[in-house]
Design an enzyme around this catalytic site. Structure first.
Site, PDB file in Angstrom:
ATOM      1  N   TYR A   1     -16.669  16.879 -15.962  1.00 22.53           N
ATOM      2  CA  TYR A   1     -17.078  15.481 -15.820  1.00 22.53           C
ATOM      3  C   TYR A   1     -18.102  15.346 -14.697  1.00 22.53           C
ATOM      4  CZ  TYR A   1     -16.587  10.605 -14.286  1.00 22.53           C
ATOM      5  OH  TYR A   1     -16.827   9.318 -13.875  1.00 22.53           O
TER       6      TYR A   1
ATOM      7  N   ARG B   1       0.839  -1.194   0.000  1.00 23.95           N
ATOM      8  CA  ARG B   1       0.000   0.000   0.000  1.00 23.95           C
ATOM      9  C   ARG B   1       0.881   1.254   0.000  1.00 23.95           C
ATOM     10  NH1 ARG B   1      -1.088   2.326   4.492  1.00 23.95           N
ATOM     11  NH2 ARG B   1      -1.356   0.404   5.691  1.00 23.95           N
TER      12      ARG B   1
ATOM     13  N   ASP C   1      -7.412  18.935 -14.972  1.00 23.02           N
ATOM     14  CA  ASP C   1      -7.703  17.575 -15.419  1.00 23.02           C
ATOM     15  C   ASP C   1      -7.252  17.472 -16.871  1.00 23.02           C
ATOM     16  OD1 ASP C   1      -8.845  15.219 -16.386  1.00 23.02           O
ATOM     17  OD2 ASP C   1     -10.583  15.370 -15.071  1.00 23.02           O
TER      18      ASP C   1
ATOM     19  N   LYS D   1      -8.657   6.134 -19.086  1.00 25.79           N
ATOM     20  CA  LYS D   1      -8.958   6.615 -20.426  1.00 25.79           C
ATOM     21  C   LYS D   1      -7.728   6.478 -21.336  1.00 25.79           C
ATOM     22  CE  LYS D   1     -12.963   7.802 -18.571  1.00 25.79           C
ATOM     23  NZ  LYS D   1     -12.756   7.809 -17.115  1.00 25.79           N
TER      24      LYS D   1
END
Length: 386
Positions: free
Chosen positions: A107, A55, A179, A204
């Site tokens: 978005y 992690r 973004d 994406k």
């Protein structure tokens, strides 16, 4: 010459394949191994080799973080389990009652995160037209700490002048997050224009094959990086090693995919511009498109996302969206296959009734790498249903 210094002199295409991805020192493997181990042996108490628990850090993730950071021109890169997990990490940096200015086209998931989660716990937010810099200045609130923008935007593909917005925000002590999902670092480098943090949905274009969910942050500020790295570990929304491998594999072909996808998008735009069923075409290369000048100044090319509205309204838009054969009716974007959707009923349904509501007659395309002629023919037959 050190490795980082050497890599900084390589072209984008070379860094996409080699940055952070030296052959494995143990086996000589050319491809970065998928390190599944959750824990790592220590020579003595606290004497680990850079990794102690997956992690907190993992070799496969470290390779991905180094590679994409290099592509963004960033000193620091952090990978996450999703784009929204990356966004959430940034928003956790805000102090109580800090205001967020969000571009008024964004978005739906970003809108939902800010308005439905951060708003109710004490972070006021404002939707702003970021093409209007005079309006941004005159309506500025003293409690504003963060300006959040996409460029090109989702789904109207408006392009904002990053450098100009940064100037306004930084003069007033606010940070700027960009973004860069639609543009990718191949087409646009927000950090070079003064942005503080770049965020990606790695699902994406970075991944590029519709087979992995991921997120990414890139930045240069050491203090911000320290805070974000702490939260990445503390909150734990990290990607699995196999997911990191998939994104890293996708990044290798980002440059050639973007070149083909941008070329295909222009062929689609040419069809739409002359079609009687189409009311308006939204594509940053068009001179009358909002932010065309900004896109021309700060982007290498104009992207592979295309949106348009139908003269017949919402019903026509839904018929066209459901009427293609090669374009797949599906949410998401940025992969090798072409997708079509109705934002108002799909990706942006959460924005209904808000300042970010999208036009009901809007259709959004994510243009892939198939034959341009086949894509044009498929969309042309679907438009007969309008």
């Amino acid at each position: 010459m050190g490795e980082a210094e050497q890599q900084s002199g390589w072209d984008f295409d070379t860094r996409a394949i080699h940055a952070g991805q030296a052959p494995d020192p143990t086996s000589g493997a050319v491809v970065v191994p998928i390190t599944l181990s959750t824990t790592f042996a220590q020579d003595g108490v606290g004497g680990h080799k850079g990794f102690e628990y997956s992690r907190s850090g993992n070799p496969t993730r470290a390779a991905l973080e180094a590679c994409v950071a290099s592509l963004e021109g960033a000193r620091h890169g952090l990978a996450f389990a999703s784009g929204l997990a990356a966004e959430d990490n940034v928003l956790r940096m805000l102090a109580p009652r800090d205001r967020i200015v969000l571009g008024n086209d964004a978005y739906g998931g970003t809108y939902r995160l800010i308005s439905k989660l951060y708003g109710p716990i004490g972070h006021p937010w404002t939707a702003a037209d970021l093409t209007d810099l005079d309006g941004l200045r005159s309506n500025w609130r003293d409690d504003t700490a963060l300006v959040w923008l996409e460029t090109p935007t989702n789904p109207l593909l408006t392009c904002y002048d990053i450098e100009a917005i940064v100037d306004v925000a930084h003069e007033r002590g606010a940070m700027v997050v960009v973004d860069n999902t639609f543009a990718t670092p191949y087409l646009q480098l927000p950090l070079s224009l003064g942005a503080d943090v770049v965020v990606h949905s790695a699902t994406k274009y970075l991944g590029g094959h519709s087979d992995v969910v991921g997120g990414f942050l890139a930045l240069n500020d050491d203090a911000y990086a320290e805070r974000l790295t702490f939260t990445q570990n503390a909150a734990g929304a990290v990607p699995a090693p196999f997911d990191c491998y998939l994104v890293l594999r996708g990044v290798k072909t980002l440059a050639i995919r973007m070149e083909r996808q941008c070329s295909n998008a222009r062929a689609i735009v040419d069809l739409l511009l002359g079609h009687p069923a189409v009311e308006r075409v939204l594509y940053p290369q068009l001179p009358d498109h909002p932010g065309h000048a900004a896109a021309a100044k700060q982007m290498r090319d104009f992207g592979a996302m295309v949106s348009f509205t139908l003269r017949g309204g919402e019903e026509s838009a839904m018929r066209v969206a459901a009427g293609t054969e090669l374009f797949t009716l599906a949410e998401s974007l940025g992969a090798v296959e072409s997708l079509i959707e109705h934002p108002g009923k799909m990706t942006h349904a959460s924005a209904a009734g808000s300042p970010l509501e999208v036009p009901p007659a809007l259709v959004r395309l994510s243009v892939g790498i198939e034959s341009a002629a086949d894509l044009v023919a498929d969309l042309e037959q679907a438009l007969t249903l309008a």
